[in-house]
Structure formats: structure tokens, C-alpha cells
Design an enzyme around this catalytic site. Structure first.
Site, PDB file in Angstrom:
ATOM      1  N   PRO A  11     -29.032 -41.667   8.889  1.00 31.93           N
ATOM      2  CA  PRO A  11     -29.784 -40.815   7.942  1.00 31.93           C
ATOM      3  C   PRO A  11     -30.295 -39.398   8.574  1.00 31.93           C
ATOM      4  O   PRO A  11     -30.797 -39.460   9.677  1.00 31.93           O
ATOM      5  CB  PRO A  11     -30.882 -41.746   7.671  1.00 31.93           C
ATOM      6  CG  PRO A  11     -31.178 -42.704   8.917  1.00 31.93           C
ATOM      7  CD  PRO A  11     -29.694 -42.671   9.446  1.00 31.93           C
ATOM      8  N   ASN A  12     -30.285 -38.661   7.623  1.00 35.72           N
ATOM      9  CA  ASN A  12     -30.678 -37.385   7.437  1.00 35.72           C
ATOM     10  C   ASN A  12     -29.933 -36.098   8.499  1.00 35.72           C
ATOM     11  O   ASN A  12     -30.126 -35.217   8.613  1.00 35.72           O
ATOM     12  CB  ASN A  12     -32.265 -37.333   8.094  1.00 35.72           C
ATOM     13  CG  ASN A  12     -33.172 -38.079   6.938  1.00 35.72           C
ATOM     14  OD1 ASN A  12     -32.878 -37.852   5.918  1.00 35.72           O
ATOM     15  ND2 ASN A  12     -33.887 -39.018   7.633  1.00 35.72           N
TER      16      ASN A  12
ATOM     17  N   ARG B  91     -32.562 -29.094   8.792  1.00 36.57           N
ATOM     18  CA  ARG B  91     -33.791 -30.027   8.846  1.00 36.57           C
ATOM     19  C   ARG B  91     -34.343 -29.612  10.211  1.00 36.57           C
ATOM     20  O   ARG B  91     -33.551 -29.497  11.374  1.00 36.57           O
ATOM     21  CB  ARG B  91     -33.371 -31.199   9.025  1.00 36.57           C
ATOM     22  CG  ARG B  91     -34.515 -32.334   9.411  1.00 36.57           C
ATOM     23  CD  ARG B  91     -33.805 -33.618   9.557  1.00 36.57           C
ATOM     24  NE  ARG B  91     -34.803 -34.383  10.186  1.00 36.57           N
ATOM     25  CZ  ARG B  91     -34.667 -35.684  10.733  1.00 36.57           C
ATOM     26  NH1 ARG B  91     -33.263 -35.752  11.238  1.00 36.57           N
ATOM     27  NH2 ARG B  91     -35.176 -36.262  11.449  1.00 36.57           N
TER      28      ARG B  91
ATOM     29  N   TYR C 124     -33.439 -29.800  16.157  1.00 38.89           N
ATOM     30  CA  TYR C 124     -32.115 -30.094  15.839  1.00 38.89           C
ATOM     31  C   TYR C 124     -31.168 -28.918  15.969  1.00 38.89           C
ATOM     32  O   TYR C 124     -29.933 -29.182  15.961  1.00 38.89           O
ATOM     33  CB  TYR C 124     -31.710 -30.939  14.413  1.00 38.89           C
ATOM     34  CG  TYR C 124     -32.524 -32.236  14.623  1.00 38.89           C
ATOM     35  CD1 TYR C 124     -32.161 -33.240  15.376  1.00 38.89           C
ATOM     36  CD2 TYR C 124     -33.979 -32.344  13.888  1.00 38.89           C
ATOM     37  CE1 TYR C 124     -33.069 -34.523  15.350  1.00 38.89           C
ATOM     38  CE2 TYR C 124     -34.555 -33.460  13.931  1.00 38.89           C
ATOM     39  CZ  TYR C 124     -34.100 -34.528  14.441  1.00 38.89           C
ATOM     40  OH  TYR C 124     -35.023 -35.883  14.723  1.00 38.89           O
TER      41      TYR C 124
ATOM     42  N   ASN D 161     -24.869 -42.108  16.497  1.00 36.76           N
ATOM     43  CA  ASN D 161     -26.028 -41.722  16.106  1.00 36.76           C
ATOM     44  C   ASN D 161     -26.915 -42.337  15.111  1.00 36.76           C
ATOM     45  O   ASN D 161     -26.627 -41.838  14.197  1.00 36.76           O
ATOM     46  CB  ASN D 161     -26.262 -40.015  16.270  1.00 36.76           C
ATOM     47  CG  ASN D 161     -27.595 -39.499  16.215  1.00 36.76           C
ATOM     48  OD1 ASN D 161     -28.624 -39.953  16.019  1.00 36.76           O
ATOM     49  ND2 ASN D 161     -27.798 -38.257  16.435  1.00 36.76           N
TER      50      ASN D 161
ATOM     51  N   ALA E 215     -33.039 -42.545  12.756  1.00 36.05           N
ATOM     52  CA  ALA E 215     -34.182 -43.449  12.614  1.00 36.05           C
ATOM     53  C   ALA E 215     -33.790 -44.575  12.614  1.00 36.05           C
ATOM     54  O   ALA E 215     -34.747 -45.492  13.220  1.00 36.05           O
ATOM     55  CB  ALA E 215     -34.977 -42.567  11.407  1.00 36.05           C
TER      56      ALA E 215
ATOM     57  N   GLU F 148     -24.429 -44.561  22.441  1.00 35.11           N
ATOM     58  CA  GLU F 148     -25.495 -44.389  21.843  1.00 35.11           C
ATOM     59  C   GLU F 148     -25.969 -42.618  21.942  1.00 35.11           C
ATOM     60  O   GLU F 148     -25.752 -42.532  23.126  1.00 35.11           O
ATOM     61  CB  GLU F 148     -26.575 -45.323  21.827  1.00 35.11           C
ATOM     62  CG  GLU F 148     -27.735 -44.612  21.131  1.00 35.11           C
ATOM     63  CD  GLU F 148     -29.128 -45.429  21.548  1.00 35.11           C
ATOM     64  OE1 GLU F 148     -30.248 -45.009  20.947  1.00 35.11           O
ATOM     65  OE2 GLU F 148     -29.028 -46.562  22.356  1.00 35.11           O
TER      66      GLU F 148
ATOM     67  N   HIS G 118     -28.267 -39.293  20.856  1.00 37.74           N
ATOM     68  CA  HIS G 118     -29.508 -38.644  20.146  1.00 37.74           C
ATOM     69  C   HIS G 118     -29.170 -36.929  20.534  1.00 37.74           C
ATOM     70  O   HIS G 118     -29.078 -36.843  21.748  1.00 37.74           O
ATOM     71  CB  HIS G 118     -30.756 -39.238  20.523  1.00 37.74           C
ATOM     72  CG  HIS G 118     -30.666 -40.532  20.118  1.00 37.74           C
ATOM     73  ND1 HIS G 118     -30.991 -40.958  18.599  1.00 37.74           N
ATOM     74  CD2 HIS G 118     -30.662 -41.950  20.679  1.00 37.74           C
ATOM     75  CE1 HIS G 118     -30.841 -42.383  18.487  1.00 37.74           C
ATOM     76  NE2 HIS G 118     -30.656 -42.851  19.729  1.00 37.74           N
TER      77      HIS G 118
ATOM     78  N   ARG H 189     -40.689 -37.544  22.099  1.00 39.84           N
ATOM     79  CA  ARG H 189     -41.257 -37.525  20.768  1.00 39.84           C
ATOM     80  C   ARG H 189     -42.010 -38.609  20.590  1.00 39.84           C
ATOM     81  O   ARG H 189     -42.567 -39.297  21.447  1.00 39.84           O
ATOM     82  CB  ARG H 189     -39.948 -37.665  19.865  1.00 39.84           C
ATOM     83  CG  ARG H 189     -39.014 -36.347  20.388  1.00 39.84           C
ATOM     84  CD  ARG H 189     -37.954 -36.166  19.454  1.00 39.84           C
ATOM     85  NE  ARG H 189     -38.367 -36.068  18.108  1.00 39.84           N
ATOM     86  CZ  ARG H 189     -37.579 -36.114  17.047  1.00 39.84           C
ATOM     87  NH1 ARG H 189     -36.434 -36.337  17.240  1.00 39.84           N
ATOM     88  NH2 ARG H 189     -38.048 -35.895  15.692  1.00 39.84           N
TER      89      ARG H 189
END
Length: 138
Positions: free
Chosen positions: A9-10, A17, A22, A71, A74, A95, A97, A104
Site C-alpha cells: 500500500p501507498n 508521498r 521516500y 515491500n 504498512a 523483504e 524497505h 521510525r
């Protein structure tokens, strides 16, 4: 070699964003660079904001591809289902990110994907995807 990048998502909003976190580049532009860089790799890309679609894609390709770069965004921190899908397939999963999730919010320190994944790469910006693809080549 056949590798797919699966984004959650996103991540379709990259370039718009939170560019301070990012970056300013869209994933589509970046993916074109990856295809150019890894010419001998059949690279595919899938993105969804829907948890079930991510699980279905992992199940669909998780026994026939050479690698999955995931990725889950969330959903990394909330989806037991995606973690179980990674555990269920035979294709190795890295995985990824873009940000260092450990720098964070505290809820981002938990991953339901890390344990069943073959490896984890985070905090190198979009370069994290390059590193994940390279991990399948050696």
C-alpha cells in the site's frame, strides 16, 4: 532468471508521498532503470493497496519464480496473512524497505515477514531493491 517485485500500500505514490522519507522518483521510473541495469533478468512488477491481492500474487507465483522482492509497506507490521503466504511458498523472498523502519515509529519495528523471508534489506532508499535483486544473482 525470473524475479518479481511486489509492492504494498501507498507505494504507488512514490515521488509524491513524503519525499523526505521516500525520495522524489516514481517507482515506475525507477523500475525502468532496474530493467535496464538487470538486462539478463526477467523483472516484473506488481503493486496493490489490498492485502488479499498481495497474498494471492505471492501464492500465484511463489512456486515458479526464482525470487520475490517484497515491500509489503504498512502490511509488514500488521499482516500475519502475508507472513504466512511467504512461509508457504518455495520461491525465496527478500523483504525490502526504502526507509530504515527501526528509526521510525515503534510499531514499524515489528515485521511479520522477516522470519519467513530469506533476507531483509532496509534503509538504502530505492537502492534496497537493487541489493535484493543482486542477492538472487550470487
Amino acid at each position: 532468471m525470473r524475479i518479481i517485485i511486489i509492492n504494498g500500500p501507498n507505494l504507488n505514490l512514490l515521488g509524491k508521498r513524503e519525499p523526505e522519507v521516500y525520495g522524489a522518483e516514481t517507482f515506475e521510473d525507477y523500475f525502468s532503470k532496474l530493467q535496464f541495469k538487470f538486462k539478463d533478468v526477467e523483472l516484473e512488477y506488481f503493486q496493490s493497496n489490498i492485502e488479499g491481492e498481495l497474498i494471492s500474487k505471492i501464492q500465484e507465483i511463489g512456486f515458479t519464480y526464482d525470487g520475490i522482492v517484497l515491500n509489503a509497506a504498512a502490511y509488514t507490521h500488521t499482516s500475519v496473512g502475508i507472513g504466512d503466504a511467504v512461509k508457504a511458498v518455495t520461491t525465496p523472498v527478500i523483504e525490502v524497505h526504502i526507509s530504515n523502519t527501526h528509526r521510525r515509529e515503534e510499531f514499524r519495528h515489528v515485521s511479520y515477514i522477516s522470519a519467513p523471508a530469506s533476507g531483509v534489506i532496509l534503509g538504502f532508499g530505492l537502492k534496497s531493491y537493487d541489493l535484493a535483486i543482486e542477492s538472487f544473482l550470487f
